[in-house]
Design an enzyme around this catalytic site. Sequence first.
Site: not given
Length: 142
Positions: A133-135
């Site tokens: 989800t961060c990238s």
Amino acid sequence: RKEYVDLYVDYVFNKSIRKPFEDFMKGFLRGCPTGKWKMFLPVELQIVLEGHTKFDWHLLEKNVKYTCYKKSDQTIRNFWAVFHTLPEEKKRMFLAFLTGSDRISGYGQEKFKFIIAYSEEENPDEACLSANTCSHILFLPR
């Protein structure tokens, strides 16, 4: 009776929460100073704070980058064929799975990009989708 109800409502909605609300506003204004808000119309400020709620799903598809896949690969074509048949609610759920939010940031959908990457699995038929989800990376088995 009316005076009692008015005083009670005022207490419940105003006086009883005054201190916690003031503490909240103090912290909120430290992170989002009101001087910066004046340049936005209310609708624009809502988008900046909450993100976009309307999507062009074909633009989303157009902005995807692929790792170890090509847009013409059968797996990718199958993914998008299924995706575009989903109801709006399920598409938003996918966005939440991919990014952690069912909205796209205030920068706009034109700038939103994500990656579909090959997920190396021993048995792809038993593998589940996973995401970073961060990238904004979706790991898709073949």
